[in-house]
Write an enzyme that holds these catalytic residues in place. Structure first.
Site, PDB file in Angstrom:
ATOM      1  N   SER A 125     -51.441  44.901  13.808  1.00 56.69           N
ATOM      2  CA  SER A 125     -51.144  43.466  13.736  1.00 56.69           C
ATOM      3  C   SER A 125     -50.273  42.998  14.905  1.00 56.69           C
ATOM      4  O   SER A 125     -49.280  43.631  15.253  1.00 56.69           O
ATOM      5  CB  SER A 125     -50.435  43.130  12.426  1.00 56.69           C
ATOM      6  OG  SER A 125     -50.072  41.767  12.431  1.00 56.69           O
ATOM      7  N   SER A 161     -48.926  40.010  14.683  1.00 56.61           N
ATOM      8  CA  SER A 161     -48.082  38.964  14.094  1.00 56.61           C
ATOM      9  C   SER A 161     -46.586  39.189  14.350  1.00 56.61           C
ATOM     10  O   SER A 161     -45.870  38.227  14.675  1.00 56.61           O
ATOM     11  CB  SER A 161     -48.333  38.852  12.584  1.00 56.61           C
ATOM     12  OG  SER A 161     -49.629  38.387  12.358  1.00 56.61           O
ATOM     13  N   LYS A 170     -55.942  38.702   0.735  1.00 57.43           N
ATOM     14  CA  LYS A 170     -55.898  37.228   0.731  1.00 57.43           C
ATOM     15  C   LYS A 170     -56.144  36.644  -0.665  1.00 57.43           C
ATOM     16  O   LYS A 170     -55.626  35.590  -1.002  1.00 57.43           O
ATOM     17  CB  LYS A 170     -56.887  36.671   1.753  1.00 57.43           C
ATOM     18  CG  LYS A 170     -56.457  36.969   3.201  1.00 57.43           C
ATOM     19  CD  LYS A 170     -57.302  36.232   4.206  1.00 57.43           C
ATOM     20  CE  LYS A 170     -56.839  36.539   5.619  1.00 57.43           C
ATOM     21  NZ  LYS A 170     -57.545  35.759   6.637  1.00 57.43           N
ATOM     22  N   GLY A 211     -72.133  32.750   9.332  1.00 52.53           N
ATOM     23  CA  GLY A 211     -71.362  33.687   8.521  1.00 52.53           C
ATOM     24  C   GLY A 211     -70.854  33.017   7.257  1.00 52.53           C
ATOM     25  O   GLY A 211     -70.439  31.852   7.281  1.00 52.53           O
ATOM     26  N   GLY A 257     -65.164  35.433   4.318  1.00 57.63           N
ATOM     27  CA  GLY A 257     -63.894  34.713   4.215  1.00 57.63           C
ATOM     28  C   GLY A 257     -63.665  33.791   5.404  1.00 57.63           C
ATOM     29  O   GLY A 257     -63.264  32.633   5.234  1.00 57.63           O
ATOM     30  N   THR A 262     -77.785  36.713   5.141  1.00 54.85           N
ATOM     31  CA  THR A 262     -78.246  36.740   3.750  1.00 54.85           C
ATOM     32  C   THR A 262     -78.202  35.292   3.246  1.00 54.85           C
ATOM     33  O   THR A 262     -77.128  34.750   2.972  1.00 54.85           O
ATOM     34  CB  THR A 262     -77.299  37.622   2.900  1.00 54.85           C
ATOM     35  OG1 THR A 262     -77.116  38.857   3.575  1.00 54.85           O
ATOM     36  CG2 THR A 262     -77.843  37.859   1.503  1.00 54.85           C
ATOM     37  N   ARG A 309     -76.383  34.065   0.017  1.00 57.59           N
ATOM     38  CA  ARG A 309     -74.926  34.000   0.086  1.00 57.59           C
ATOM     39  C   ARG A 309     -74.499  32.656   0.700  1.00 57.59           C
ATOM     40  O   ARG A 309     -73.528  32.031   0.233  1.00 57.59           O
ATOM     41  CB  ARG A 309     -74.399  35.167   0.924  1.00 57.59           C
ATOM     42  CG  ARG A 309     -72.921  35.390   0.779  1.00 57.59           C
ATOM     43  CD  ARG A 309     -72.490  36.656   1.472  1.00 57.59           C
ATOM     44  NE  ARG A 309     -71.058  36.821   1.432  1.00 57.59           N
ATOM     45  CZ  ARG A 309     -70.373  37.638   2.231  1.00 57.59           C
ATOM     46  NH1 ARG A 309     -71.035  38.396   3.101  1.00 57.59           N
ATOM     47  NH2 ARG A 309     -69.075  37.740   2.143  1.00 57.59           N
ATOM     48  N   TYR A 318     -61.619  38.324  17.619  1.00 53.64           N
ATOM     49  CA  TYR A 318     -60.676  38.303  18.744  1.00 53.64           C
ATOM     50  C   TYR A 318     -60.474  39.649  19.427  1.00 53.64           C
ATOM     51  O   TYR A 318     -59.704  39.760  20.368  1.00 53.64           O
ATOM     52  CB  TYR A 318     -59.341  37.671  18.358  1.00 53.64           C
ATOM     53  CG  TYR A 318     -58.557  38.341  17.265  1.00 53.64           C
ATOM     54  CD1 TYR A 318     -57.618  39.322  17.549  1.00 53.64           C
ATOM     55  CD2 TYR A 318     -58.739  37.961  15.948  1.00 53.64           C
ATOM     56  CE1 TYR A 318     -56.890  39.910  16.546  1.00 53.64           C
ATOM     57  CE2 TYR A 318     -58.011  38.544  14.941  1.00 53.64           C
ATOM     58  CZ  TYR A 318     -57.087  39.517  15.236  1.00 53.64           C
ATOM     59  OH  TYR A 318     -56.376  40.100  14.230  1.00 53.64           O
TER      60      TYR A 318
HETATM   61  P1  NAP Z   1     -66.642  39.307   5.851  1.00 52.82           P
HETATM   62  O1  NAP Z   1     -66.079  38.584   4.683  1.00 52.82           O
HETATM   63  O2  NAP Z   1     -66.896  40.763   5.764  1.00 52.82           O
HETATM   64  O3  NAP Z   1     -68.037  38.574   6.240  1.00 52.82           O
HETATM   65  C1  NAP Z   1     -68.819  39.044   7.280  1.00 52.82           C
HETATM   66  C2  NAP Z   1     -69.930  38.032   7.586  1.00 52.82           C
HETATM   67  O4  NAP Z   1     -70.565  38.461   8.788  1.00 52.82           O
HETATM   68  C3  NAP Z   1     -71.013  37.945   6.510  1.00 52.82           C
HETATM   69  O5  NAP Z   1     -71.436  36.606   6.425  1.00 52.82           O
HETATM   70  C4  NAP Z   1     -72.118  38.839   7.097  1.00 52.82           C
HETATM   71  O6  NAP Z   1     -73.409  38.474   6.671  1.00 52.82           O
HETATM   72  C5  NAP Z   1     -71.990  38.533   8.549  1.00 52.82           C
HETATM   73  N1  NAP Z   1     -72.522  39.550   9.456  1.00 52.82           N
HETATM   74  C6  NAP Z   1     -72.031  40.791   9.681  1.00 52.82           C
HETATM   75  N2  NAP Z   1     -72.756  41.414  10.642  1.00 52.82           N
HETATM   76  C7  NAP Z   1     -73.725  40.526  11.019  1.00 52.82           C
HETATM   77  C8  NAP Z   1     -74.783  40.589  11.967  1.00 52.82           C
HETATM   78  N3  NAP Z   1     -75.006  41.677  12.715  1.00 52.82           N
HETATM   79  N4  NAP Z   1     -75.578  39.508  12.122  1.00 52.82           N
HETATM   80  C9  NAP Z   1     -75.381  38.408  11.379  1.00 52.82           C
HETATM   81  N5  NAP Z   1     -74.402  38.290  10.450  1.00 52.82           N
HETATM   82  C10 NAP Z   1     -73.584  39.349  10.277  1.00 52.82           C
HETATM   83  O7  NAP Z   1     -65.700  39.110   7.137  1.00 52.82           O
HETATM   84  P2  NAP Z   1     -64.688  37.903   7.424  1.00 52.82           P
HETATM   85  O8  NAP Z   1     -63.388  38.157   6.769  1.00 52.82           O
HETATM   86  O9  NAP Z   1     -65.396  36.628   7.147  1.00 52.82           O
HETATM   87  O10 NAP Z   1     -64.436  38.080   8.985  1.00 52.82           O
HETATM   88  C11 NAP Z   1     -65.447  37.805   9.950  1.00 52.82           C
HETATM   89  C12 NAP Z   1     -64.861  37.938  11.341  1.00 52.82           C
HETATM   90  O11 NAP Z   1     -63.886  36.932  11.570  1.00 52.82           O
HETATM   91  C13 NAP Z   1     -64.172  39.277  11.566  1.00 52.82           C
HETATM   92  O12 NAP Z   1     -64.564  39.788  12.816  1.00 52.82           O
HETATM   93  C14 NAP Z   1     -62.696  38.918  11.605  1.00 52.82           C
HETATM   94  O13 NAP Z   1     -61.964  39.760  12.474  1.00 52.82           O
HETATM   95  C15 NAP Z   1     -62.733  37.504  12.159  1.00 52.82           C
HETATM   96  N6  NAP Z   1     -61.511  36.763  11.774  1.00 52.82           N
HETATM   97  C16 NAP Z   1     -60.725  36.296  12.777  1.00 52.82           C
HETATM   98  C17 NAP Z   1     -59.580  35.591  12.491  1.00 52.82           C
HETATM   99  C18 NAP Z   1     -58.712  35.092  13.634  1.00 52.82           C
HETATM  100  O14 NAP Z   1     -57.518  34.796  13.422  1.00 52.82           O
HETATM  101  N7  NAP Z   1     -59.277  34.953  14.819  1.00 52.82           N
HETATM  102  C19 NAP Z   1     -59.212  35.343  11.160  1.00 52.82           C
HETATM  103  C20 NAP Z   1     -60.052  35.804  10.133  1.00 52.82           C
HETATM  104  C21 NAP Z   1     -61.211  36.522  10.466  1.00 52.82           C
HETATM  105  P3  NAP Z   1     -74.032  39.036   5.278  1.00 52.82           P
HETATM  106  O15 NAP Z   1     -73.502  38.143   4.202  1.00 52.82           O
HETATM  107  O16 NAP Z   1     -75.496  38.883   5.484  1.00 52.82           O
HETATM  108  O17 NAP Z   1     -73.603  40.442   5.154  1.00 52.82           O
END
Ligand code: NAP
Length: 544
Positions: A258, A260, A314, A385, A388, A410, A413, A487
């Site tokens: 982290s 943070s 979360k 996506g 979360g 998907t 979803r 990131y």
């Molecule tokens: P999550 O809940 O596991 O959801 C992942 C999502 O990505 C799902 O919708 C999944 O689709 C989709 N996905 C995964 N691989 C894929 C691919 N190859 N092609 C198309 N869709 C794909 O994850 P999350 O918490 O939402 O986080 C997502 C990203 O956001 C992570 O990389 C995280 O590090 C980033 N993030 C960044 C910040 C920031 O401060 N910058 C904050 C929060 C999150 P399915 O439903 O089909 O599986």
């Protein structure tokens, strides 16, 4: 004042010059004391004269320590060898300031025990002619059995000057026990936790009036959980920590990566806010999250004032605040996740989600740059996506008045998330501004003003590190604002494509900074002094 001590091991006499140089460097960085760890040297011929030189030439007051193997040290010599070192420490001009003696040795019937007690009595006369005794106890396995009884025994000894107890923390909760020991102290006391969970006990030592804390010099290797003197003095602003310093955390599992703490502590420092934020490993389960937070909240004198919450907690953040009768912000409830907990002055807990601001603020800034007079209002926005991050992005954009489409690999979803969000935002499925759901593979050539990449595709070391999930058919032009929430790395395949197309590309680091800034506002009532923090990743993602 709580001193900063640097422990410098000296194994052989030919290392003395290098050891003295290490101590000089540590002093220049802000250390107050050097502890000569001479466990191995004590067993060498000529140890006494080597120790005399170390003590006499030390650039700052010194502690001499010969730690036995039974106490986690390296000394397995004879009583005589140990006493020769102590004698050298006592007879040098000037003598050592302190000699560290283990409790087990001190109370034994051995010659070393007798000598230690003699030394202690002489030191306690306070004539300035001899070192004071630090009576110590270490446990490298975990919390020592009978901790309270041992520390009470050390405090009760009239001759030793300082009591010291050090153990390996098994969880973040060990720190609060160290603080309780310090709060109850009957004489100058050192209570520290070793290992990755123990950083808080080291950094917050002055808050609880510890005699000293240990840091390592830059010249030394890493000691788990031990900051360098420079980190302690500069980044943690150790000298300004006091009884009223407020404490924050980032709770996650894992939490080691982290950024943070670096970010928030810098902003606290720049704003002269007397607070520090620590990475706290909460374990992956609800039970460990709850137990960790309860412990932090239970010690009034810690002034625990809130925390950032990351995966996988979360949802747990909302549950915890609800269970404690606190307030869950409507947006956090709508997204179904909170990433921020704040503790009000009356102890009430508040859960909120700064990821909304994390998405919205950089996009709104970009909209202004593009001259979009209404900001994001009425703009067509695509969120790829439905996890979360996708949920937070969709709610943020919908709240800013954008026409939002969620597209997911998907499709089901995407549909259920859109329905759920429309329901909680009070947008009927047929309302003009309701969030729509599409299959990622069925977007055709639909044009969007804003595209937010909220999947984990493109994430370093992830399964799809090379994947750009936006279908080739969807236009990306110089009028598009494209934001990737990933990131690490700062240049994802999606952002590279956006930059090639001349789009306004925003990296996930911007979201990280913006959501942290929102937390800072919530906790301090002020904007961070410096949003352009110059961290490499940020600088590079902004230049894309
Ligand atoms: P999550 O809940 O596991 O959801 C992942 C999502 O990505 C799902 O919708 C999944 O689709 C989709 N996905 C995964 N691989 C894929 C691919 N190859 N092609 C198309 N869709 C794909 O994850 P999350 O918490 O939402 O986080 C997502 C990203 O956001 C992570 O990389 C995280 O590090 C980033 N993030 C960044 C910040 C920031 O401060 N910058 C904050 C929060 C999150 P399915 O439903 O089909 O599986």
């Amino acid at each position: 004042m709580t001193f900063i001590a640097v422990a410098v091991p000296v194994v052989r006499a030919d290392q003395i010059s290098a050891a003295l140089e290490t101590a000089r460097l540590a002093k220049a960085q802000g250390a107050d004391l050097v502890e000569w760890r001479v466990d191995s040297l004590a067993q060498e011929p000529g140890a006494a004269s080597a120790v005399t030189r170390l003590v006499q030439d030390a650039p700052m007051p010194c502690i001499v320590t010969v730690r036995h193997v039974a106490e986690g040290g390296g000394f397995c010599g004879t009583d005589e060898q140990r006493q020769q070192v102590w004698t050298a420490a006592c007879t040098a001009h000037p003598p050592a300031a302190y000699v560290d003696v283990e409790l087990a040795t001190y109370r034994s019937d051995s010659m070393a025990g007798e000598r230690a007690r003699d030394m202690s009595r002489l030191g306690s006369l306070g004539s300035g002619s001899g070192p004071r005794v630090i009576l110590s106890f270490h446990d490298f396995e975990g919390r020592p059995h009978g901790l309270s009884a041992r520390i009470a025994e050390m405090w009760a000894d009239p001759s030793s000057t300082v009591s010291k107890v050090v153990w390996t923390a098994r969880t973040p909760r060990d720190n609060t026990e160290a603080f309780e020991v310090l709060a109850a102290r009957a004489k100058p006391t050192i209570a520290l936790c070793m290992g990755e969970h123990g950083l808080m006990s080291r950094v917050l030592a002055p808050k609880f009036g510890a005699f000293l804390t240990y840091a390592r010099s830059d010249a030394q290797g890493t000691a788990p959980g031990q900051p360098t003197v420079e980190e302690l003095v500069q980044q943690w602003d150790f000298r300004s920590i006091g009884p009223k310093t407020r404490v924050y955390g980032v709770l996650a599992h894992p939490v080691g990566h982290s950024r943070s703490p670096a970010l928030h502590n810098r902003w606290f420092r720049e704003a002269r806010v007397d607070a520090r934020l620590f990475a706290i490993a909460a374990g992956p389960t609800w039970e460990s999250f709850k137990a960790t937070l309860l412990e932090l909240l239970s010690l009034d004198t810690l002034h625990f004032s809130g925390c950032a919450v990351s995966l996988p907690h979360k949802l747990n953040a909302i549950r915890f605040v609800e269970e404690r009768g606190g307030v869950v912000d409507s947006m956090a409830r709508c997204i179904g996740a909170a990433n921020t907990i704040s503790v009000a002055a009356d102890g009430t807990l508040h859960a909120s989600n700064s990821d909304l601001a994390g998405v919205c603020d950089p996009l709104s800034r970009a909209a202004r740059t593009h001259g979009w007079s209404g900001g994001l209002r009425g703009r067509h926005a695509l969120v790829i996506g439905a996890g979360g991050a996708g949920r937070a992005a969709a709610v943020a954009l919908a709240s800013a008045g954008a026409e939002v489409t969620i597209a997911n690999r998907t499709t089901d979803r995407a549909m259920s998330v859109a329905a759920e969000l429309n329901n909680s935002l009070g947008l009927g499925a047929n309302a003009a501004s309701s969030i729509a759901a599409r299959s990622l593979f069925d977007l055709g050539a639909t044009r969007f003003d804003v595209i937010v990449q909220a999947t984990s595709a493109g994430m370093v070391s992830g399964e799809d590190a090379d994947v750009d999930p936006l279908p080739e058919t969807v236009p990306l032009t110089d009028t598009t604002i494209a934001m990737d929430l990933v990131y690490t790395p700062q240049e994802t395949p999606f952002l590279r494509r956006a930059a090639r197309a001349g789009a306004h590309a925003i990296g996930g680091w911007s979201m990280f900074i913006a959501q942290a800034a929102q937390q800072h506002r919530l906790w301090t009532g002020h904007d961070p002094k410096n949003m352009d923090i110059g961290m490499d990743m940020n600088a590079r993602s902004r230049s894309l």
